[in-house]
Write a protein that holds these residues in place. Structure first.
Motif, PDB file in Angstrom:
ATOM      1  N   VAL A 258       0.843  -1.203   0.000  1.00 59.55           N
ATOM      2  CA  VAL A 258       0.000   0.000   0.000  1.00 59.55           C
ATOM      3  C   VAL A 258       0.876   1.251   0.000  1.00 59.55           C
ATOM      4  CG1 VAL A 258      -1.595   1.368   1.400  1.00 59.55           C
ATOM      5  CG2 VAL A 258      -1.993  -1.077   1.087  1.00 59.55           C
ATOM      6  N   ALA A 259       1.918   1.249   0.840  1.00 54.05           N
ATOM      7  CA  ALA A 259       2.817   2.401   0.914  1.00 54.05           C
ATOM      8  C   ALA A 259       3.501   2.656  -0.427  1.00 54.05           C
ATOM      9  CB  ALA A 259       3.860   2.167   2.009  1.00 54.05           C
ATOM     10  N   MET A 260       3.944   1.576  -1.092  1.00 48.26           N
ATOM     11  CA  MET A 260       4.621   1.725  -2.380  1.00 48.26           C
ATOM     12  C   MET A 260       3.685   2.321  -3.432  1.00 48.26           C
ATOM     13  SD  MET A 260       6.732  -1.882  -2.436  1.00 48.26           S
ATOM     14  CE  MET A 260       7.264  -1.656  -4.136  1.00 48.26           C
ATOM     15  N   ARG A 261       2.460   1.855  -3.450  1.00 44.97           N
ATOM     16  CA  ARG A 261       1.503   2.376  -4.438  1.00 44.97           C
ATOM     17  C   ARG A 261       1.184   3.843  -4.175  1.00 44.97           C
ATOM     18  NH1 ARG A 261      -3.011  -2.408  -5.470  1.00 44.97           N
ATOM     19  NH2 ARG A 261      -1.533  -4.153  -5.547  1.00 44.97           N
ATOM     20  N   LEU A 262       0.992   4.170  -2.902  1.00 46.21           N
ATOM     21  CA  LEU A 262       0.670   5.555  -2.579  1.00 46.21           C
ATOM     22  C   LEU A 262       1.837   6.484  -2.899  1.00 46.21           C
ATOM     23  CD1 LEU A 262      -1.233   5.136   0.823  1.00 46.21           C
ATOM     24  CD2 LEU A 262      -2.223   5.612  -1.423  1.00 46.21           C
ATOM     25  N   ARG A 263       3.068   6.034  -2.571  1.00 51.13           N
ATOM     26  CA  ARG A 263       4.235   6.869  -2.852  1.00 51.13           C
ATOM     27  C   ARG A 263       4.395   7.078  -4.365  1.00 51.13           C
ATOM     28  NH1 ARG A 263       9.456   6.021   0.507  1.00 51.13           N
ATOM     29  NH2 ARG A 263       8.922   3.836   0.192  1.00 51.13           N
ATOM     30  N   ALA A 264       4.159   6.019  -5.135  1.00 56.73           N
ATOM     31  CA  ALA A 264       4.296   6.121  -6.591  1.00 56.73           C
ATOM     32  C   ALA A 264       3.254   7.052  -7.200  1.00 56.73           C
ATOM     33  CB  ALA A 264       4.180   4.734  -7.218  1.00 56.73           C
ATOM     34  N   SER A 265       2.131   7.238  -6.498  1.00 64.29           N
ATOM     35  CA  SER A 265       1.050   8.081  -7.033  1.00 64.29           C
ATOM     36  C   SER A 265       1.255   9.559  -6.722  1.00 64.29           C
ATOM     37  CB  SER A 265      -0.295   7.628  -6.463  1.00 64.29           C
ATOM     38  OG  SER A 265      -0.401   7.970  -5.089  1.00 64.29           O
ATOM     39  N   MET A 266       2.232   9.888  -5.876  1.00 62.45           N
ATOM     40  CA  MET A 266       2.453  11.281  -5.482  1.00 62.45           C
ATOM     41  C   MET A 266       3.307  12.010  -6.525  1.00 62.45           C
ATOM     42  SD  MET A 266       0.944  11.774  -2.518  1.00 62.45           S
ATOM     43  CE  MET A 266      -0.319  10.479  -2.460  1.00 62.45           C
ATOM     44  N   ASP A 267       2.963  13.265  -6.811  1.00 63.37           N
ATOM     45  CA  ASP A 267       3.821  14.067  -7.682  1.00 63.37           C
ATOM     46  C   ASP A 267       4.956  14.667  -6.856  1.00 63.37           C
ATOM     47  OD1 ASP A 267       2.835  16.370  -6.351  1.00 63.37           O
ATOM     48  OD2 ASP A 267       1.158  16.522  -7.757  1.00 63.37           O
ATOM     49  N   SER A 268       5.782  15.465  -7.504  1.00 64.71           N
ATOM     50  CA  SER A 268       6.987  15.986  -6.828  1.00 64.71           C
ATOM     51  C   SER A 268       6.658  16.955  -5.703  1.00 64.71           C
ATOM     52  CB  SER A 268       7.889  16.676  -7.854  1.00 64.71           C
ATOM     53  OG  SER A 268       7.202  17.758  -8.482  1.00 64.71           O
ATOM     54  N   HIS A 269       5.456  17.522  -5.706  1.00 61.78           N
ATOM     55  CA  HIS A 269       5.077  18.478  -4.659  1.00 61.78           C
ATOM     56  C   HIS A 269       4.432  17.796  -3.439  1.00 61.78           C
ATOM     57  CE1 HIS A 269       5.773  21.726  -7.522  1.00 61.78           C
ATOM     58  NE2 HIS A 269       5.013  21.082  -8.391  1.00 61.78           N
ATOM     59  N   SER A 270       3.918  16.591  -3.630  1.00 61.62           N
ATOM     60  CA  SER A 270       3.038  15.968  -2.636  1.00 61.62           C
ATOM     61  C   SER A 270       3.786  15.014  -1.715  1.00 61.62           C
ATOM     62  CB  SER A 270       1.895  15.227  -3.333  1.00 61.62           C
ATOM     63  OG  SER A 270       1.195  16.107  -4.196  1.00 61.62           O
ATOM     64  N   THR A 271       3.143  14.699  -0.592  1.00 64.67           N
ATOM     65  CA  THR A 271       3.748  13.857   0.434  1.00 64.67           C
ATOM     66  C   THR A 271       2.733  12.840   0.933  1.00 64.67           C
ATOM     67  OG1 THR A 271       5.145  15.686   1.199  1.00 64.67           O
ATOM     68  CG2 THR A 271       4.851  13.842   2.711  1.00 64.67           C
ATOM     69  N   VAL A 272       3.185  11.611   1.194  1.00 58.53           N
ATOM     70  CA  VAL A 272       2.354  10.626   1.879  1.00 58.53           C
ATOM     71  C   VAL A 272       3.157  10.037   3.033  1.00 58.53           C
ATOM     72  CG1 VAL A 272       3.052   8.732   0.335  1.00 58.53           C
ATOM     73  CG2 VAL A 272       0.914   8.561   1.630  1.00 58.53           C
ATOM     74  N   CYS A 273       2.494   9.856   4.182  1.00 56.27           N
ATOM     75  CA  CYS A 273       3.128   9.298   5.378  1.00 56.27           C
ATOM     76  C   CYS A 273       2.211   8.239   5.985  1.00 56.27           C
ATOM     77  CB  CYS A 273       3.387  10.396   6.422  1.00 56.27           C
ATOM     78  SG  CYS A 273       4.539  11.685   5.886  1.00 56.27           S
ATOM     79  N   ARG A 274       2.800   7.341   6.738  1.00 55.77           N
ATOM     80  CA  ARG A 274       2.001   6.365   7.491  1.00 55.77           C
ATOM     81  C   ARG A 274       1.885   6.879   8.919  1.00 55.77           C
ATOM     82  NH1 ARG A 274       3.651   0.800  10.009  1.00 55.77           N
ATOM     83  NH2 ARG A 274       1.613  -0.176  10.371  1.00 55.77           N
ATOM     84  N   ILE A 275       0.643   7.147   9.360  1.00 55.62           N
ATOM     85  CA  ILE A 275       0.451   7.783  10.666  1.00 55.62           C
ATOM     86  C   ILE A 275      -0.240   6.874  11.680  1.00 55.62           C
ATOM     87  CG2 ILE A 275       0.412  10.090   9.662  1.00 55.62           C
ATOM     88  CD1 ILE A 275      -2.661  10.027  10.046  1.00 55.62           C
ATOM     89  N   GLY A 276      -0.621   5.672  11.256  1.00 55.22           N
ATOM     90  CA  GLY A 276      -1.279   4.734  12.169  1.00 55.22           C
ATOM     91  C   GLY A 276      -1.118   3.323  11.633  1.00 55.22           C
ATOM     92  N   ALA A 277      -1.710   2.355  12.320  1.00 51.92           N
ATOM     93  CA  ALA A 277      -1.555   0.959  11.929  1.00 51.92           C
ATOM     94  C   ALA A 277      -1.940   0.740  10.473  1.00 51.92           C
ATOM     95  CB  ALA A 277      -2.401   0.077  12.845  1.00 51.92           C
ATOM     96  N   ASP A 278      -3.112   1.210  10.084  1.00 54.91           N
ATOM     97  CA  ASP A 278      -3.550   1.089   8.687  1.00 54.91           C
ATOM     98  C   ASP A 278      -4.074   2.429   8.174  1.00 54.91           C
ATOM     99  OD1 ASP A 278      -5.800   1.153  10.242  1.00 54.91           O
ATOM    100  OD2 ASP A 278      -6.809  -0.539   9.288  1.00 54.91           O
ATOM    101  N   GLU A 279      -3.448   3.509   8.662  1.00 55.80           N
ATOM    102  CA  GLU A 279      -3.819   4.863   8.250  1.00 55.80           C
ATOM    103  C   GLU A 279      -2.628   5.564   7.603  1.00 55.80           C
ATOM    104  OE1 GLU A 279      -7.498   6.630  10.918  1.00 55.80           O
ATOM    105  OE2 GLU A 279      -5.470   7.350  11.269  1.00 55.80           O
ATOM    106  N   TYR A 280      -2.906   6.226   6.497  1.00 56.50           N
ATOM    107  CA  TYR A 280      -1.896   6.986   5.770  1.00 56.50           C
ATOM    108  C   TYR A 280      -2.423   8.413   5.592  1.00 56.50           C
ATOM    109  CZ  TYR A 280      -0.162   2.321   4.633  1.00 56.50           C
ATOM    110  OH  TYR A 280       0.311   1.027   4.718  1.00 56.50           O
ATOM    111  N   ALA A 281      -1.525   9.377   5.718  1.00 56.67           N
ATOM    112  CA  ALA A 281      -1.911  10.784   5.535  1.00 56.67           C
ATOM    113  C   ALA A 281      -1.196  11.337   4.313  1.00 56.67           C
ATOM    114  CB  ALA A 281      -1.552  11.594   6.769  1.00 56.67           C
ATOM    115  N   PHE A 282      -1.864  12.201   3.579  1.00 54.76           N
ATOM    116  CA  PHE A 282      -1.233  12.800   2.406  1.00 54.76           C
ATOM    117  C   PHE A 282      -1.438  14.309   2.414  1.00 54.76           C
ATOM    118  CE2 PHE A 282      -5.386  11.079   1.148  1.00 54.76           C
ATOM    119  CZ  PHE A 282      -6.020  12.187   0.634  1.00 54.76           C
ATOM    120  N   LEU A 283      -0.493  14.977   1.791  1.00 56.98           N
ATOM    121  CA  LEU A 283      -0.492  16.442   1.692  1.00 56.98           C
ATOM    122  C   LEU A 283      -0.362  16.811   0.221  1.00 56.98           C
ATOM    123  CD1 LEU A 283      -0.217  19.345   2.801  1.00 56.98           C
ATOM    124  CD2 LEU A 283       2.235  18.904   3.086  1.00 56.98           C
TER     125      LEU A 283
END
Length: 449
Positions: free
Chosen positions: A79-104
């Protein structure tokens, strides 16, 4: 020079680790807050909008239980790999909980664009995930909030996104909700109700009302279901459909339930001894092993016979933690308390649950009764349920009976018990006692309070 350089490098590595999720390699909760803090600071003079979002995997725990924790970790990494690959150069994704991810998303300026971006993330995660030789499918829910002014902090933005995520998960799997002003007002109202309810429970101001359950053939009253009612000085009459879910979500349901059961048991002591008292348990109470102890302590304090008490639980309540629910049910039945499965036909449990839990009674949901006179499938379903219960040795009560023709049809089908507005609406303890005096006059003498 070398010593200084070495110390600085170690400090840098230590700092980096403190901001990194060790499982996925994404940034963690601290890094996400730091990123948002910096963006708010950068836009202090010109607060251009941006988007914060929280993505939560739907139903990850059952997948984790099915495939094992090692496989669950592998899915989280994918899941982390897919989310990171979907982010552009300006955006950020982090894992903030057991099965929760936050994006900016610094460059997403509108609610429509935020929702569209979030739907894309959900679609990306919906493709199968490899787990050894098997595959698992996931869905996700997303809550977003928009930065509009310099008055908003990271904490406020994340809190709003969490509120939106809560609404998304309540509305079903795979949903996106963007925080709105209307949602903010609804959240404030929920908080007002919660605070008032806490005061009401502490002051003993929530009251039991009682709805009769009858023998359909003779129309004789055989018991009453307890329903909680609450009128607040400022809020007025608050429907149970509003305050019960709030009590459940905010951890008030235990004290509320104990209060209502105590008052109901005290009132029911004045009824004829052959009448039972029916009382509902919420899903969260079925995962709390103190529930049975609280019920028994209340019955002991009030002097109410456990054999006159019926506990109603729902199919949905059973699904949260079947092992815990089974233990609570068995402990209650051991002292003579009867257990009924409520709202049958609307939940998600299998027919096997009826064998596993050894229910004493089944209550057919009102949805089938409302269409029994003009819908053949509903008629056949009720007939099948009645035949099944007869084979299992279970009593049956049909809920939501409002018309005489419905009651007559159920008698023809062989249904013994009924409940609904045709036989009486829920009323308070005094009115219930008066109802009993009128109903049993000439047949039974009701002991005065």
């Amino acid at each position: 020079m070398q010593t200084t350089f070495g110390t600085g490098q170690a400090t840098g590595e230590s700092t980096d680790l403190a901001f990194t999720d060790p499982l996925t390699g994404l940034g963690n909760h601290r890094r996400f807050f730091d990123k948002v803090d910096r963006l708010i600071s950068d836009r202090a003079d010109d607060p251009a909008p941006f988007t914060v979002g929280i993505l939560d995997l739907d139903g990850f725990k059952p997948i984790n239980d099915l495939f094992g924790h090692k496989a669950g970790d592998e899915i989280l990494i994918q899941v982390a790999m897919r989310l990171r690959a979907s982010m552009d150069s300006h955006s950020t994704v982090c894992r903030i909980g057991a099965d929760e991810y936050a994006f900016l998303y610094p460059m997403v300026f509108s609610e429509e664009a935020a929702a569209e971006k979030s739907r894309t993330l959900i679609e990306i995660l919906s493709a199968p995930h490899d787990v050894g030789e098997r595959t698992a499918r996931l869905s996700a829910s997303v809550g977003c909030s928009m930065f509009y002014s310099g008055d908003e902090t990271t904490e406020i933005l994340v809190s709003k996104a969490e509120t939106a995520l809560y609404h998304a998960k309540r509305s079903g799997r795979g949903r996106v909700v963007v925080y709105s002003r209307e949602m903010e007002e609804a959240a404030k109202r929920v908080t007002r109700i919660e605070q008032a309810l806490r005061r009401a429970v502490s002051a003993g101001e929530v009251e039991p009302h009682f709805q009769p359950i009858v023998d359909l053939r003779t129309r004789r009253i055989i018991g009453f279901e307890t329903l909680a009612r609450w009128t607040d000085g400022d809020l007025g009459s608050v429907p149970a459909t509003v305050f019960i879910p709030i009590a459940e979500e905010r951890g008030i349901i235990g004290p509320l339930s104990q209060l209502v059961l105590r008052k109901a048991a005290e009132a029911a002591r004045s009824w004829p001894k052959d009448l039972f008292l029916s009382f509902n348990l919420s899903p969260s109470q079925l995962v709390d092993q103190n529930t049975g102890l609280h019920i028994l302590a209340t019955l002991d304090r009030t002097g109410f016979d456990p054999r006159r008490l019926e506990i109603e639980i729902t199919e949905t309540g059973l699904m949260n933690d079947p092992a815990s629910a089974e233990k609570i049910v068995e402990n209650l039945r051991r002292v003579g308390i009867r257990v009924a499965l409520d709202d049958f036909g609307t939940g998600q449990s299998s027919l096997g649950r009826l064998r596993e839990f050894h229910f004493d009674k089944l209550k057919i949901d009102r949805a089938f009764v409302s269409s029994i006179l003009d819908d053949r499938p509903s008629e056949h379903i009720i007939r099948a349920i009645l035949a099944m219960c007869e084979g299992l040795g279970m009593d049956v009560v049909t809920e939501g009976i409002e018309q005489e023709a419905q009651a007559e049809r159920l008698v023809q089908f062989g249904c013994a018990g009924g409940q609904g507005f045709l036989f009486g609406r829920p009323v308070d303890a005094d009115a219930t006692l008066g109802y009993l005096r009128d109903s049993f006059r000439g047949a039974l003498r009701v002991k005065a309070i």
